[in-house]
Design an enzyme around this catalytic site. Structure first.
Site, PDB file in Angstrom:
ATOM      1  N   ASN A 105       7.685   0.528 -72.810  1.00 14.06           N
ATOM      2  CA  ASN A 105       8.806   0.050 -73.613  1.00 14.06           C
ATOM      3  C   ASN A 105       8.815   0.731 -74.980  1.00 14.06           C
ATOM      4  OD1 ASN A 105       9.923  -1.830 -71.755  1.00 14.06           O
ATOM      5  ND2 ASN A 105       8.288  -3.267 -72.214  1.00 14.06           N
ATOM      6  N   ASN A 106       7.997   1.775 -75.131  1.00 13.54           N
ATOM      7  CA  ASN A 106       7.938   2.551 -76.362  1.00 13.54           C
ATOM      8  C   ASN A 106       9.142   3.496 -76.380  1.00 13.54           C
ATOM      9  OD1 ASN A 106       7.375   4.902 -78.043  1.00 13.54           O
ATOM     10  ND2 ASN A 106       5.301   4.101 -78.274  1.00 13.54           N
ATOM     11  N   LYS A 107      10.056   3.283 -77.316  1.00  6.58           N
ATOM     12  CA  LYS A 107      11.309   4.052 -77.327  1.00  6.58           C
ATOM     13  C   LYS A 107      11.062   5.549 -77.462  1.00  6.58           C
ATOM     14  CE  LYS A 107      14.210   0.319 -79.106  1.00  6.58           C
ATOM     15  NZ  LYS A 107      15.063  -0.153 -80.231  1.00  6.58           N
ATOM     16  N   GLY A 108      10.145   5.938 -78.352  1.00  9.13           N
ATOM     17  CA  GLY A 108       9.856   7.355 -78.528  1.00  9.13           C
ATOM     18  C   GLY A 108       9.308   7.975 -77.264  1.00  9.13           C
ATOM     19  N   LYS A 109       8.422   7.242 -76.604  1.00  5.27           N
ATOM     20  CA  LYS A 109       7.801   7.730 -75.382  1.00  5.27           C
ATOM     21  C   LYS A 109       8.831   7.834 -74.250  1.00  5.27           C
ATOM     22  CE  LYS A 109       3.598   6.294 -74.709  1.00  5.27           C
ATOM     23  NZ  LYS A 109       2.400   5.492 -74.317  1.00  5.27           N
ATOM     24  N   ASP A 158      -0.869   6.417 -70.685  1.00  4.48           N
ATOM     25  CA  ASP A 158      -1.646   5.888 -71.796  1.00  4.48           C
ATOM     26  C   ASP A 158      -2.096   7.091 -72.595  1.00  4.48           C
ATOM     27  OD1 ASP A 158      -2.478   3.396 -73.014  1.00  4.48           O
ATOM     28  OD2 ASP A 158      -4.496   4.188 -72.841  1.00  4.48           O
ATOM     29  N   PHE A 179       7.200  11.225 -83.069  1.00  9.07           N
ATOM     30  CA  PHE A 179       6.881   9.843 -83.402  1.00  9.07           C
ATOM     31  C   PHE A 179       5.366   9.709 -83.473  1.00  9.07           C
ATOM     32  CE2 PHE A 179       6.802  10.191 -78.845  1.00  9.07           C
ATOM     33  CZ  PHE A 179       5.824   9.317 -78.395  1.00  9.07           C
ATOM     34  N   ARG A 199       1.416  15.367 -73.242  1.00 10.46           N
ATOM     35  CA  ARG A 199       2.278  14.720 -72.244  1.00 10.46           C
ATOM     36  C   ARG A 199       2.949  15.759 -71.357  1.00 10.46           C
ATOM     37  NH1 ARG A 199       4.311  11.313 -75.682  1.00 10.46           N
ATOM     38  NH2 ARG A 199       2.625   9.837 -75.281  1.00 10.46           N
TER      39      ARG A 199
END
Length: 207
Positions: free
Chosen positions: A17-21, A79, A166, A195
């Protein structure tokens, strides 16, 4: 469930739910032209899992199982965090909540800078590395989660630089490019980041 059978479902839940991710993953899926629709778990009203593992691998699997169980779909979890060897690997798995409040980037960056003050010596770089572990489960009780890992090495700046990205991106210096991670475009960052590396391995597993 084999790779081909879950791919035939056509969709995969992203356990974040991390917007940047989420934005970064959406760009990565587009750039890699992956044959699957990515559904952020927030669109399915799935709250974050309780991350009580002691490693990136454990927490990625916990998040993937959680999203898969509540959605009934295959799930991919990330993660990731920043590890600074001189701090014993901190912030590590606690990167997002290093200063106490989850996802407070400015506070996390300030704490990291403060913690590094005693270690800074003129002319000496402080090494750091971004770590990303992706865990893919085909169902909630998948006995064989697939793991994909990326490590991005750099240095930790004494002051923030750049407006993009971010998290710790403004403090992560890439000496070979002479820029911070926050000075890279999304496309350029995704080609070389932790990533991005993990996602390349994920894509290779689908062939």
């Amino acid at each position: 469930m084999s790779t081909q059978s879950w791919l035939n479902q056509g969709s995969l839940v992203l356990a974040s739910n991390n917007k940047g991710k989420v934005v970064e993953f959406e760009h990565l899926f587009q750039q890699l032209n992956l044959p699957v629709e990515i559904i952020p778990q927030g669109k399915l009203d799935i709250e974050d899992a309780i991350e009580d593992g002691l490693s990136f691998v454990e927490n990625a699997i916990i998040k993937a199982r959680h999203a898969s169980k509540l959605s009934g779909k295959p799930a991919l979890a990330d993660d990731s965090g920043l590890c600074v060897p001189i701090l014993g690997g901190a912030p590590g798995i606690y990167s997002a909540r290093y200063a106490g409040e989850h996802g407070h980037d400015a506070a996390n960056n300030q704490k990291l800078l403060a913690d590094l003050v005693p270690f800074r010596k003129e002319g000496e770089a402080i090494e750091g590395m971004f770590v990303c572990v992706l865990a893919l489960v085909t169902h909630a009780e998948d006995p064989l989660p697939q793991i994909f890992q990326g490590i991005w090495k750099g240095e930790i700046l004494a002051a923030a630089r750049g407006e993009n990205g971010f998290g710790y991106d403004p403090l992560f210096w890439l000496p070979e490019l002479n820029v911070s991670s926050a000075e890279l475009s999304k496309a350029d960052k995704n080609k070389i980041s932790h990533r991005g590396q993990a996602m390349q391995l994920f894509k290779a597993s689908l062939v």
